[in-house]
Design a protein around this motif. Structure first.
Motif, PDB file in Angstrom:
ATOM      1  N   ASP A 267      43.987  -6.906 -74.799  1.00 42.25           N
ATOM      2  CA  ASP A 267      45.387  -7.242 -74.534  1.00 42.25           C
ATOM      3  C   ASP A 267      45.846  -8.210 -75.622  1.00 42.25           C
ATOM      4  O   ASP A 267      45.354  -9.346 -75.684  1.00 42.25           O
ATOM      5  CB  ASP A 267      45.504  -7.900 -73.147  1.00 42.25           C
ATOM      6  N   PRO A 268      46.791  -7.789 -76.487  1.00 40.53           N
ATOM      7  CA  PRO A 268      47.233  -8.701 -77.559  1.00 40.53           C
ATOM      8  C   PRO A 268      47.873  -9.962 -76.997  1.00 40.53           C
ATOM      9  O   PRO A 268      47.928 -10.983 -77.678  1.00 40.53           O
ATOM     10  CB  PRO A 268      48.240  -7.871 -78.364  1.00 40.53           C
ATOM     11  N   ALA A 269      48.334  -9.896 -75.740  1.00 46.64           N
ATOM     12  CA  ALA A 269      48.954 -11.082 -75.115  1.00 46.64           C
ATOM     13  C   ALA A 269      47.912 -12.064 -74.586  1.00 46.64           C
ATOM     14  O   ALA A 269      48.266 -13.109 -74.056  1.00 46.64           O
ATOM     15  CB  ALA A 269      49.865 -10.635 -73.981  1.00 46.64           C
ATOM     16  N   GLY A 270      46.626 -11.704 -74.699  1.00 43.37           N
ATOM     17  CA  GLY A 270      45.576 -12.608 -74.217  1.00 43.37           C
ATOM     18  C   GLY A 270      45.147 -12.270 -72.806  1.00 43.37           C
ATOM     19  O   GLY A 270      45.552 -11.256 -72.240  1.00 43.37           O
ATOM     20  N   PRO A 271      44.310 -13.143 -72.206  1.00 46.23           N
ATOM     21  CA  PRO A 271      43.784 -12.842 -70.870  1.00 46.23           C
ATOM     22  C   PRO A 271      44.862 -12.969 -69.790  1.00 46.23           C
ATOM     23  O   PRO A 271      45.908 -13.544 -70.030  1.00 46.23           O
ATOM     24  CB  PRO A 271      42.695 -13.904 -70.675  1.00 46.23           C
ATOM     25  N   GLY A 272      44.581 -12.398 -68.609  1.00 46.64           N
ATOM     26  CA  GLY A 272      45.478 -12.630 -67.478  1.00 46.64           C
ATOM     27  C   GLY A 272      45.946 -11.376 -66.769  1.00 46.64           C
ATOM     28  O   GLY A 272      46.399 -11.454 -65.630  1.00 46.64           O
ATOM     29  N   LEU A 273      45.866 -10.225 -67.422  1.00 47.36           N
ATOM     30  CA  LEU A 273      46.328  -8.997 -66.756  1.00 47.36           C
ATOM     31  C   LEU A 273      45.551  -8.778 -65.458  1.00 47.36           C
ATOM     32  O   LEU A 273      46.134  -8.487 -64.410  1.00 47.36           O
ATOM     33  CB  LEU A 273      46.165  -7.793 -67.698  1.00 47.36           C
ATOM     34  N   LEU A 274      44.232  -8.905 -65.537  1.00 48.27           N
ATOM     35  CA  LEU A 274      43.361  -8.827 -64.359  1.00 48.27           C
ATOM     36  C   LEU A 274      42.383  -9.983 -64.415  1.00 48.27           C
ATOM     37  O   LEU A 274      41.889 -10.337 -65.498  1.00 48.27           O
ATOM     38  CB  LEU A 274      42.544  -7.529 -64.352  1.00 48.27           C
ATOM     39  N   LYS A 275      42.056 -10.526 -63.238  1.00 47.89           N
ATOM     40  CA  LYS A 275      41.028 -11.571 -63.167  1.00 47.89           C
ATOM     41  C   LYS A 275      39.723 -10.971 -62.663  1.00 47.89           C
ATOM     42  O   LYS A 275      38.640 -11.266 -63.151  1.00 47.89           O
ATOM     43  CB  LYS A 275      41.487 -12.646 -62.172  1.00 47.89           C
ATOM     44  N   ARG A 276      39.876 -10.109 -61.653  1.00 42.74           N
ATOM     45  CA  ARG A 276      38.698  -9.545 -60.986  1.00 42.74           C
ATOM     46  C   ARG A 276      38.312  -8.209 -61.604  1.00 42.74           C
ATOM     47  O   ARG A 276      39.162  -7.523 -62.184  1.00 42.74           O
ATOM     48  CB  ARG A 276      39.000  -9.316 -59.505  1.00 42.74           C
ATOM     49  N   VAL A 277      37.059  -7.823 -61.411  1.00 39.37           N
ATOM     50  CA  VAL A 277      36.637  -6.455 -61.706  1.00 39.37           C
ATOM     51  C   VAL A 277      37.362  -5.536 -60.720  1.00 39.37           C
ATOM     52  O   VAL A 277      37.436  -5.843 -59.528  1.00 39.37           O
ATOM     53  CB  VAL A 277      35.110  -6.296 -61.525  1.00 39.37           C
ATOM     54  N   VAL A 278      37.931  -4.437 -61.219  1.00 41.16           N
ATOM     55  CA  VAL A 278      38.599  -3.461 -60.343  1.00 41.16           C
ATOM     56  C   VAL A 278      37.836  -2.145 -60.432  1.00 41.16           C
ATOM     57  O   VAL A 278      37.645  -1.604 -61.529  1.00 41.16           O
ATOM     58  CB  VAL A 278      40.078  -3.267 -60.751  1.00 41.16           C
ATOM     59  N   ARG A 279      37.379  -1.668 -59.287  1.00 44.93           N
ATOM     60  CA  ARG A 279      36.598  -0.409 -59.241  1.00 44.93           C
ATOM     61  C   ARG A 279      37.404   0.636 -58.477  1.00 44.93           C
ATOM     62  O   ARG A 279      37.997   0.330 -57.445  1.00 44.93           O
ATOM     63  CB  ARG A 279      35.257  -0.636 -58.538  1.00 44.93           C
ATOM     64  N   PHE A 280      37.405   1.844 -58.986  1.00 40.72           N
ATOM     65  CA  PHE A 280      38.189   2.924 -58.373  1.00 40.72           C
ATOM     66  C   PHE A 280      37.426   4.223 -58.545  1.00 40.72           C
ATOM     67  O   PHE A 280      36.447   4.291 -59.307  1.00 40.72           O
ATOM     68  CB  PHE A 280      39.574   3.005 -59.032  1.00 40.72           C
ATOM     69  N   GLU A 281      37.881   5.244 -57.829  1.00 40.18           N
ATOM     70  CA  GLU A 281      37.274   6.566 -57.950  1.00 40.18           C
ATOM     71  C   GLU A 281      37.418   7.012 -59.415  1.00 40.18           C
ATOM     72  O   GLU A 281      38.519   7.094 -59.929  1.00 40.18           O
ATOM     73  CB  GLU A 281      38.029   7.524 -57.007  1.00 40.18           C
ATOM     74  N   GLY A 282      36.290   7.211 -60.086  1.00 38.60           N
ATOM     75  CA  GLY A 282      36.372   7.668 -61.478  1.00 38.60           C
ATOM     76  C   GLY A 282      36.207   6.566 -62.500  1.00 38.60           C
ATOM     77  O   GLY A 282      36.259   6.840 -63.702  1.00 38.60           O
ATOM     78  N   GLY A 283      36.002   5.309 -62.074  1.00 41.63           N
ATOM     79  CA  GLY A 283      35.768   4.286 -63.094  1.00 41.63           C
ATOM     80  C   GLY A 283      35.948   2.852 -62.625  1.00 41.63           C
ATOM     81  O   GLY A 283      36.000   2.568 -61.426  1.00 41.63           O
ATOM     82  N   TYR A 284      36.050   1.978 -63.603  1.00 42.96           N
ATOM     83  CA  TYR A 284      36.217   0.544 -63.328  1.00 42.96           C
ATOM     84  C   TYR A 284      36.822  -0.135 -64.543  1.00 42.96           C
ATOM     85  O   TYR A 284      36.740   0.377 -65.674  1.00 42.96           O
ATOM     86  CB  TYR A 284      34.854  -0.099 -62.987  1.00 42.96           C
ATOM     87  N   LEU A 285      37.445  -1.293 -64.288  1.00 39.97           N
ATOM     88  CA  LEU A 285      37.953  -2.157 -65.361  1.00 39.97           C
ATOM     89  C   LEU A 285      37.284  -3.519 -65.218  1.00 39.97           C
ATOM     90  O   LEU A 285      37.319  -4.111 -64.122  1.00 39.97           O
ATOM     91  CB  LEU A 285      39.463  -2.333 -65.223  1.00 39.97           C
TER      92      LEU A 285
END
Ligand code: FAD
Ligand code: GLY
Length: 388
Positions: A267-285
């Motif tokens: 993210d060129p804007a730096g951290p903050g979009l997500l704090k937690r790990v997000v898991r979903f059907e088909g993957g994770y962030l």
């Protein structure tokens, strides 16, 4: 589910029938004063952590890596330390969960010790995980996953979409259900790999890159060293095989490669979009502290194929952007594929082999980063104080 019992090695559970060359090795593998107490085969997180722990004991340790350190699955991994999120049904699933919980408990002290030993600040995060569902079918499946984890006594909570979006405003308004696992951690695997290499060297281990091992050697009923791809041999008091998905080339261990494709976004804007790990059907962030995100991963049975395909990346982005639309604004920094060392029941193979002085540390499948601390301890325990 938490247990304070230390995990015990069950040597009879090590499913190996080791292939060793018995020919003339005593003559060729004369030990000398320079002979390492322990040779470690493989420079991923498992081999590096074992080398560090063994060198800390004052043993002479040499690690052999045929690519560069961390050049296998370890550098590609997302870095989730997720025993509860990755919990699986069945008896083997329960055993793996216990081992994973044990290792997860060790992580804070392990990361702090490693940061100190390497001089590199820890990149362990403890922000928790959200498992999310985007439609009715997924919500029903997630309810079952929630009930399964509640029955196991794990720390989980059911969240309404509005509650989940309060925690993570980047989640799509179409979200149907979320489950929170507040105790889960993550770590940047590249920090882990690099810090382990520095710490192992500082503790006295010799780490050699570009050296491929082609076979194990024995004298009588003891391991005596290894044969290298160039035909030469190296003697050693003991050998630890931590060759990840390639381990079966060195013995009859039931490990196969399971391909995973993954993207590193920024993210060129730096951290903050997500704090937690997000898991979903088909993957994770998986968010890193610096505004980077690992978006993974496929699970493919394709042998030793490390190519990256457009279809896989498209699938990952499609799934992720349905739940976190702003993912499409992120810059693509890297795409990669890695080979997880899979076993028939997903349990790792850690412990003594069929010959004295031979220890297997492989088969960590989807949890090798999580299981690094506990595996290093098990390897050290399997070899005893004198490394034999
Ligand atoms: P590797 O890292 O593969 O290291 C083995 C090393 O041995 C390699 O560097 C290889 O070159 C070397 N080698 C092999 N044969 C020889 C030989 N004959 N001579 C010399 N060297 C040799 N785990 C988690 O806990 N959390 C996660 O979030 C996670 N995400 C993942 C995402 C993806 C996409 C993938 C692919 C894996 C993920 N994993 C995760 C799993 C984790 O990466 C592995 O379990 C772990 O890295 C295994 O470590 P290793 O040291 O055993 O293997
Ligand atoms: N543990 C995450 C993965 O293997 O993709």
């Amino acid at each position: 589910m938490a247990t304070s019992e230390p995990w015990r090695i069950d040597a009879t559970g090590v499913r190996t029938r080791d292939v060793l060359e018995r020919d003339d090795c005593p003559a060729k593998l004369m030990a000398s004063a320079e002979t390492p107490d322990v040779l470690v085969v493989g420079g991923g997180v498992i081999g590096l952590a074992a080398a560090w722990r063994l060198a800390q004991r004052g043993l002479r340790v040499t690690l052999l890596e045929r690519r560069e350190l961390g050049g296998g699955a370890s550098r590609v991994a997302a870095g989730m330390l997720a025993p509860a999120a990755e919990a699986e049904f069945g008896a083997a699933g329960k055993r793996l969960l216990q081992l994973g919980l044990e290792s997860a408990r060790k992580w804070p002290a392990f990361a702090a010790e490693l940061a100190e030993a390497s001089g590199s600040p820890s990149r362990l995060r403890a922000e928790g995980t959200l498992m999310v569902a985007r439609d009715r079918d997924e919500a029903e499946a997630l309810e079952r996953e929630l009930a399964f984890r509640q029955d196991l006594g794990l720390e989980v909570a059911r969240l309404r979409p509005s509650e989940a979006r309060q925690l993570e405003p980047a989640l799509a308004p179409t979200l149907r259900l979320a489950v929170s696992l507040p105790g889960e951690q993550s770590v940047d695997p590249r920090w882990l790999t690099e810090a382990l290499a520095v710490a192992a060297r500082r503790a006295g281990a010799v780490l050699r890159e570009g050296v491929a091992v082609s076979g194990l050697r024995c004298a009588s009923e003891r391991v005596a060293g290894v044969t290298l791809a160039d035909g030469s041999s190296l003697a050693a008091g003991s050998v630890v095989v931590a060759a990840g998905a390639w381990s079966a080339a060195l013995g009859e261990v039931a490990v196969r490669p399971v391909k995973g494709q993954i993207m590193l976004l920024r993210d060129p804007a730096g951290p903050g979009l997500l704090k937690r790990v997000v898991r979903f059907e088909g993957g994770y962030l998986v968010p890193r502290a610096d505004g980077r995100y690992a978006l993974g991963a496929t699970v493919e049975e394709r042998g030793f194929d490390e190519t990256v395909t457009a279809g896989a990346l498209h699938g990952l982005l499609r799934h992720a952007s349905e739940l976190v639309p702003a993912v499409l604004e992120l810059e693509v920094e890297e795409v990669a594929a890695g080979l997880r060392p899979g076993t028939p029941d997903n349990m790792p193979v850690v412990g003594p082999g069929a010959f004295e002085g031979l220890v297997w540390a492989t088969g960590h499948y989807r949890n090798g980063i999580l299981l690094t601390p506990v595996t290093a301890e098990l390897v050290a325990a399997a070899l005893g104080q004198d490394g034999r």
